[in-house]
Design a protein around this motif. Structure first.
Motif, PDB file in Angstrom:
ATOM      1  N   UNK B  17       8.314   9.490  -3.014  1.00  0.00           N
ATOM      2  CA  UNK B  17       8.968  10.441  -2.091  1.00  0.00           C
ATOM      3  C   UNK B  17       9.330   9.744  -0.777  1.00  0.00           C
ATOM      4  N   UNK B  18       8.441   8.847  -0.322  1.00  0.00           N
ATOM      5  CA  UNK B  18       8.729   8.115   0.922  1.00  0.00           C
ATOM      6  C   UNK B  18       9.954   7.227   0.744  1.00  0.00           C
ATOM      7  N   UNK B  19      10.063   6.637  -0.436  1.00  0.00           N
ATOM      8  CA  UNK B  19      11.233   5.782  -0.716  1.00  0.00           C
ATOM      9  C   UNK B  19      12.521   6.584  -0.708  1.00  0.00           C
ATOM     10  N   UNK B  20      12.396   7.870  -1.082  1.00  0.00           N
ATOM     11  CA  UNK B  20      13.587   8.734  -1.108  1.00  0.00           C
ATOM     12  C   UNK B  20      13.930   9.259   0.286  1.00  0.00           C
ATOM     13  N   UNK B  21      13.134   8.894   1.306  1.00  0.00           N
ATOM     14  CA  UNK B  21      13.469   9.268   2.679  1.00  0.00           C
ATOM     15  C   UNK B  21      12.643  10.406   3.248  1.00  0.00           C
ATOM     16  N   UNK B  22      11.559  10.778   2.533  1.00  0.00           N
ATOM     17  CA  UNK B  22      10.716  11.876   2.994  1.00  0.00           C
ATOM     18  C   UNK B  22       9.701  11.354   4.027  1.00  0.00           C
ATOM     19  N   UNK B  23       9.858  11.756   5.298  1.00  0.00           N
ATOM     20  CA  UNK B  23       8.992  11.273   6.388  1.00  0.00           C
ATOM     21  C   UNK B  23       7.554  11.733   6.221  1.00  0.00           C
ATOM     22  N   UNK B  24       7.369  12.984   5.723  1.00  0.00           N
ATOM     23  CA  UNK B  24       6.001  13.495   5.536  1.00  0.00           C
ATOM     24  C   UNK B  24       5.277  12.655   4.483  1.00  0.00           C
ATOM     25  N   UNK B  25       6.038  12.241   3.455  1.00  0.00           N
ATOM     26  CA  UNK B  25       5.437  11.423   2.403  1.00  0.00           C
ATOM     27  C   UNK B  25       5.055  10.053   2.951  1.00  0.00           C
ATOM     28  N   UNK B  26       5.850   9.536   3.887  1.00  0.00           N
ATOM     29  CA  UNK B  26       5.495   8.246   4.487  1.00  0.00           C
ATOM     30  C   UNK B  26       4.214   8.400   5.310  1.00  0.00           C
ATOM     31  N   UNK B  27       4.080   9.540   6.002  1.00  0.00           N
ATOM     32  CA  UNK B  27       2.849   9.807   6.762  1.00  0.00           C
ATOM     33  C   UNK B  27       1.654   9.855   5.808  1.00  0.00           C
ATOM     34  N   UNK B  28       1.877  10.467   4.630  1.00  0.00           N
ATOM     35  CA  UNK B  28       0.822  10.560   3.612  1.00  0.00           C
ATOM     36  C   UNK B  28       0.426   9.158   3.134  1.00  0.00           C
ATOM     37  N   UNK B  29       1.437   8.321   2.956  1.00  0.00           N
ATOM     38  CA  UNK B  29       1.214   6.939   2.512  1.00  0.00           C
ATOM     39  C   UNK B  29       0.396   6.171   3.564  1.00  0.00           C
ATOM     40  N   UNK B  30       0.709   6.412   4.832  1.00  0.00           N
ATOM     41  CA  UNK B  30      -0.047   5.769   5.921  1.00  0.00           C
ATOM     42  C   UNK B  30      -1.505   6.226   5.854  1.00  0.00           C
ATOM     43  N   UNK B  31      -1.688   7.549   5.685  1.00  0.00           N
ATOM     44  CA  UNK B  31      -3.053   8.086   5.672  1.00  0.00           C
ATOM     45  C   UNK B  31      -3.865   7.522   4.500  1.00  0.00           C
ATOM     46  N   UNK B  32      -3.167   7.242   3.386  1.00  0.00           N
ATOM     47  CA  UNK B  32      -3.872   6.681   2.221  1.00  0.00           C
ATOM     48  C   UNK B  32      -4.411   5.275   2.523  1.00  0.00           C
ATOM     49  N   UNK B  33      -3.663   4.512   3.313  1.00  0.00           N
ATOM     50  CA  UNK B  33      -4.008   3.085   3.475  1.00  0.00           C
ATOM     51  C   UNK B  33      -4.440   2.684   4.880  1.00  0.00           C
ATOM     52  N   UNK B  34      -4.409   3.618   5.853  1.00  0.00           N
ATOM     53  CA  UNK B  34      -4.661   3.224   7.246  1.00  0.00           C
ATOM     54  C   UNK B  34      -6.046   2.605   7.451  1.00  0.00           C
ATOM     55  N   UNK B  35      -7.076   3.155   6.762  1.00  0.00           N
ATOM     56  CA  UNK B  35      -8.434   2.631   6.958  1.00  0.00           C
ATOM     57  C   UNK B  35      -8.517   1.185   6.477  1.00  0.00           C
ATOM     58  N   UNK B  36      -7.859   0.901   5.345  1.00  0.00           N
ATOM     59  CA  UNK B  36      -7.883  -0.464   4.804  1.00  0.00           C
ATOM     60  C   UNK B  36      -7.207  -1.441   5.757  1.00  0.00           C
ATOM     61  N   UNK B  37      -5.988  -1.091   6.200  1.00  0.00           N
ATOM     62  CA  UNK B  37      -5.212  -1.995   7.054  1.00  0.00           C
ATOM     63  C   UNK B  37      -5.907  -2.170   8.411  1.00  0.00           C
ATOM     64  N   UNK B  38      -6.302  -1.049   9.002  1.00  0.00           N
ATOM     65  CA  UNK B  38      -6.950  -1.088  10.323  1.00  0.00           C
ATOM     66  C   UNK B  38      -8.252  -1.901  10.260  1.00  0.00           C
ATOM     67  N   UNK B  39      -9.050  -1.668   9.194  1.00  0.00           N
ATOM     68  CA  UNK B  39     -10.343  -2.357   9.105  1.00  0.00           C
ATOM     69  C   UNK B  39     -10.181  -3.854   8.875  1.00  0.00           C
ATOM     70  N   UNK B  40      -9.138  -4.251   8.122  1.00  0.00           N
ATOM     71  CA  UNK B  40      -8.916  -5.692   7.929  1.00  0.00           C
ATOM     72  C   UNK B  40      -8.724  -6.363   9.296  1.00  0.00           C
ATOM     73  N   UNK B  41      -7.908  -5.735  10.153  1.00  0.00           N
ATOM     74  CA  UNK B  41      -7.648  -6.309  11.477  1.00  0.00           C
ATOM     75  C   UNK B  41      -8.871  -6.180  12.391  1.00  0.00           C
ATOM     76  N   UNK B  42      -9.562  -5.062  12.295  1.00  0.00           N
ATOM     77  CA  UNK B  42     -10.755  -4.812  13.132  1.00  0.00           C
ATOM     78  C   UNK B  42     -11.866  -5.791  12.759  1.00  0.00           C
ATOM     79  N   UNK B  43     -12.086  -6.002  11.454  1.00  0.00           N
ATOM     80  CA  UNK B  43     -13.123  -6.945  11.038  1.00  0.00           C
ATOM     81  C   UNK B  43     -12.720  -8.385  11.338  1.00  0.00           C
ATOM     82  N   UNK B  44     -11.422  -8.617  11.440  1.00  0.00           N
ATOM     83  CA  UNK B  44     -10.941  -9.976  11.711  1.00  0.00           C
ATOM     84  C   UNK B  44     -11.081 -10.325  13.190  1.00  0.00           C
ATOM     85  N   UNK B  45     -10.681  -9.386  14.078  1.00  0.00           N
ATOM     86  CA  UNK B  45     -10.662  -9.683  15.518  1.00  0.00           C
ATOM     87  C   UNK B  45     -11.795  -9.029  16.308  1.00  0.00           C
ATOM     88  N   UNK B  46     -12.368  -7.958  15.779  1.00  0.00           N
ATOM     89  CA  UNK B  46     -13.416  -7.252  16.521  1.00  0.00           C
ATOM     90  C   UNK B  46     -12.881  -6.597  17.780  1.00  0.00           C
TER      91      UNK B  46
END
Lengths: 108, 180
Positions: B17-46
């Protein structure tokens, strides 16, 4: 406890501060990134233009190749006609020479 | 007798849905992966501010490259790879370390550590590792990935990854012993 177990615990995932997705979406708007729906249409249009350009090139190539074939065929036909004319002239020349020879014999 | 077998209905995923241009779906995609992405950077730099900035940049890059990805699994792999490489590149470019463990307790964790002090010490020691070792350790213990998966993300042979991991663990053990 083992070091590996302790590391798993220390490096566990954590959520970013609340509202992270909204902040990302705001940055997308602020930086004016085009929406994917629009991009899909533009990419479709670009794909169509690329296909049209490819088919035009192909048509031009095929046309050139056909024109070249016609030119070569005409050239070969011309060559054959020239050879036939030369042969006819040679035959006619020989006949004229023969007739002159006969006339000379009669007049002697 | 005929049996009625319910057919599985496939709903479009947040990614499609995000690929089709749905902004809410992109927000959903962010929410699915934000902890992973944020924690990789947080554990890397502190550093939480830096982790937030890197995570935002990664999702902006994801938004630009959505059309190049073809599945949810591809998105997950791409996010891990881009975040890890961005962290390594930033360290190499700046060559300075920001360690702000003072704010480590600001965001409450869902799973309380048995020994919060050990957690903080370990995180601080991980942040002192050379950048590739830090990336390998974070992917191994935060994301629970095998060396064969890590080598695809960091673009190194599997044996190199194993040796980085081995050296990192040796160094961490030694430093922990010195602290005790």
């Amino acid at each position: 406890m083992s070091l590996e177990h302790d590391l798993k615990h220390a490096l566990r995932r954590e959520s970013p501060p609340t509202g992270f997705a909204s902040r990302v979406l705001r940055r997308i708007e602020r930086e004016g990134l085009p929406s994917h729906a629009g991009r899909g249409v533009r990419q479709g249009r670009r794909r169509w233009l690329r296909a049209a350009a490819a088919s035009l090139t192909l048509t031009a190539l095929l046309g050139g190749w056909a024109a070249h074939g016609i030119h070569e065929r005409r050239q070969a036909e011309g060559e054959r006609a020239r050879e036939q004319v030369l042969l006819a002239l040679r035959i006619a020349g020989e006949k004229v020479r023969y007739a002159q020879h006969e006339v000379r014999d009669i007049s002697r | 007798m005929t049996a009625i077998v319910p057919q599985a209905i496939e709903f479009p995923t947040a990614f499609t849905r995000a690929r089709a241009g749905d902004h809410d779906a992109f927000a959903e995609l962010i929410e699915q992966h934000e902890a992973m992405v944020y924690s990789l950077a947080w554990n890397f730099f502190g550093d939480r501010a830096r982790a937030e900035e890197i995570a935002q940049d990664v999702f902006l890059q994801l938004y630009r490259h959505l059309d190049d990805l073809d599945s949810e699994a591809h998105v997950l792999f791409w996010l891990r790879q881009v975040t890890t490489r961005r962290c390594i590149d930033q360290t190499r470019r700046s060559r300075f370390k920001v360690v702000s463990l003072d704010d480590a307790g600001d965001v409450p964790s869902k799973d309380h550590a048995a020994d919060p002090l050990l957690d903080r010490r370990l995180k601080a020691l991980v942040e002192q590792l050379p950048e590739v070792q830090r990336a390998v350790v974070t992917l191994r213990y935060q994301e629970d990935l095998d060396p064969s998966e890590i080598c695809r993300i960091v673009g190194m042979p599997v044996n190199t990854v194993k040796s980085h991991l081995h050296r990192a663990l040796q160094s961490l053990r030694r430093k922990l012993e010195n602290l005790r």
